[in-house]
Motif scaffolding. Sequence first.
Motif, mmCIF file in Angstrom:
data_model
loop_
_atom_site.group_PDB
_atom_site.id
_atom_site.type_symbol
_atom_site.label_atom_id
_atom_site.label_comp_id
_atom_site.label_asym_id
_atom_site.label_seq_id
_atom_site.Cartn_x
_atom_site.Cartn_y
_atom_site.Cartn_z
ATOM 1 N N LEU B 91 12.802 104.624 143.037
ATOM 2 C CA LEU B 91 11.474 104.144 142.640
ATOM 3 C C LEU B 91 11.299 102.668 142.980
ATOM 4 C CD1 LEU B 91 9.116 105.675 141.174
ATOM 5 C CD2 LEU B 91 11.240 106.917 141.364
ATOM 6 N N TYR B 94 10.565 102.473 146.636
ATOM 7 C CA TYR B 94 9.153 102.766 146.934
ATOM 8 C C TYR B 94 8.277 101.553 146.646
ATOM 9 C CZ TYR B 94 10.006 107.743 147.593
ATOM 10 O OH TYR B 94 10.426 108.942 148.069
ATOM 11 N N ASN B 97 8.600 99.126 149.410
ATOM 12 C CA ASN B 97 7.858 99.627 150.574
ATOM 13 C C ASN B 97 6.360 99.418 150.413
ATOM 14 O OD1 ASN B 97 10.312 100.418 151.513
ATOM 15 N ND2 ASN B 97 9.814 102.584 151.720
ATOM 16 N N GLU B 98 5.856 99.689 149.219
ATOM 17 C CA GLU B 98 4.415 99.530 149.023
ATOM 18 C C GLU B 98 4.012 98.058 149.134
ATOM 19 O OE1 GLU B 98 2.734 101.084 145.351
ATOM 20 O OE2 GLU B 98 0.751 101.209 146.292
ATOM 21 N N GLU B 228 0.296 101.562 143.326
ATOM 22 C CA GLU B 228 0.542 102.926 142.836
ATOM 23 C C GLU B 228 1.979 103.094 142.363
ATOM 24 O OE1 GLU B 228 -1.541 105.113 142.259
ATOM 25 O OE2 GLU B 228 -3.132 105.233 143.762
ATOM 26 N N SER B 229 2.932 102.582 143.151
ATOM 27 C CA SER B 229 4.336 102.812 142.811
ATOM 28 C C SER B 229 4.697 102.151 141.485
ATOM 29 C CB SER B 229 5.252 102.310 143.918
ATOM 30 O OG SER B 229 4.965 100.971 144.205
ATOM 31 N N ARG B 231 2.573 101.723 138.907
ATOM 32 C CA ARG B 231 2.003 102.565 137.850
ATOM 33 C C ARG B 231 2.919 103.764 137.592
ATOM 34 N NH1 ARG B 231 -0.858 107.452 137.977
ATOM 35 N NH2 ARG B 231 -1.247 107.424 140.214
ATOM 36 N N ILE B 232 3.382 104.388 138.682
ATOM 37 C CA ILE B 232 4.182 105.602 138.513
ATOM 38 C C ILE B 232 5.547 105.293 137.926
ATOM 39 C CG2 ILE B 232 5.356 107.399 139.872
ATOM 40 C CD1 ILE B 232 2.611 107.564 141.387
ATOM 41 N N LEU B 233 6.131 104.171 138.329
ATOM 42 C CA LEU B 233 7.408 103.773 137.745
ATOM 43 C C LEU B 233 7.254 103.592 136.232
ATOM 44 C CD1 LEU B 233 10.352 102.927 138.069
ATOM 45 C CD2 LEU B 233 9.592 100.620 138.597
ATOM 46 N N GLU B 235 4.973 104.971 134.290
ATOM 47 C CA GLU B 235 4.754 106.280 133.658
ATOM 48 C C GLU B 235 6.068 107.039 133.500
ATOM 49 O OE1 GLU B 235 0.310 107.156 135.469
ATOM 50 O OE2 GLU B 235 1.852 108.705 135.665
#
Lengths: 195, 239
Positions: B91, B94, B97-98, B228-229, B231-233, B235
């Motif tokens: 994560l 990612y 990368n983002e 996005e990454s 937010r997802i991390l 979550e």
Amino acid sequence: MPLLDSLTEALRVLPGVGPKSAQRMAYHLLQRDREGAARLAGTLAAALAEVRHCARCNNFTEAEVCERCLSQQRDASQLCVVEMPSDLMVMESTLAYRGLYYVLMGKLSPLDGIGPRELKFDKLVERATDGMVQEVILATNFTNEGEATAHYLGEMLRARGLRVSRIARGVPVGGELEHTDLGTVAQAFVERRGW
Amino acid sequence: MSRARVDHETAFLLHSYPWRETSLIVEMFSREHGRVPMVAKGARRPGSMLRGALMSFQPLEVTWSGKGEVKTLHSASWQGGQALLGGIGLLCGYYLNELMLRLLAREDPHPELFDAYAEALARLAGGGAHEPLLRSFELNLLREVGYAPTLDHDVESGEALREHAEYFFLTERGPVEADAKLGDLPLLPGRALLAMATGDFSSPETLSHAKGLMRRLIQYHLGGQALESRRILMELQAL
């Protein structure tokens, strides 16, 4: 917009179909195969109305719960998690597994904004904690996304007292080291096991 | 100017998108040419040689050609030597990368950032603490793209920061000595800013201030767009 143009535009929702192919399809349906076109329209409408996700395995089905999930022949203590229905079909054709499935319909993909909410991790947790399931087998792909998905599912399910396993990876059956890609050989070496 | 063909360059795959029926658009980060988008023709076909090789977080040896904005990828092979990332390391990968996808201009070479990225991945794979590593990479990245924040002197007075004084960090300018009329910006100890300036993220105090400050700066340079990454991390960590 004239109907012909709307049809062409509508066909472009299909993956890999650009303006040219869409136009070709539209002409074909209207000129050469009107019967096929009617069948396509009818079936598509019916499928849209009837096909939904199984309440238990999340795979496509027309019933509330799919046939496989209702089958008495299957071992309800094992639950195999796969990314897509096509992965389920592969597992089934191996004839190596008699348990039940859960289809995620995707994988974690942080750069595309696909996270635990989008994949409804809570629905899987609910399914896995039904009291019958004892082992969850994570069969997501061995891509980075599949691995990330497996990692977080594993943590979440273990925290709820479930036994979690991951399908193995390595040199293919009947494979020779000489002809196997280097990444696979390297990982097979890292993940070697006692013999 | 971009040459027509680049042979056997070391690169990392940052992201890929499906394109047409069987192809991919891949965003490569190469050592000598920076971020380069390419078409990987047929890469989604079952028998494609590219299929297994196009994996993020692994050093690849890549050959491409083309003069337009999007190049054509000819070959990509796995270089080896980098362990696969797992768990939270993935994560974090990612997220890096983002950040690069959003902040690096196309075909702008950043060899030093490339080396820093490769090292960050190696440390993530080795299970190193990820917070210091992320902060130091963020700072590196901002410096490379020309957004280096001032961390060693007061932008109002021009005086060097003092270890025991407290500062406000004005997003667009830099640190100024804390003053009540600047409102409710977070207070940053001089020693934390000075440690950041030298890339020393070893103390928990520096780390916690750096986290808030870097988030603010990155958000500003991204024009307020959310990552996005990230937010997802968050979550996933809340699960």
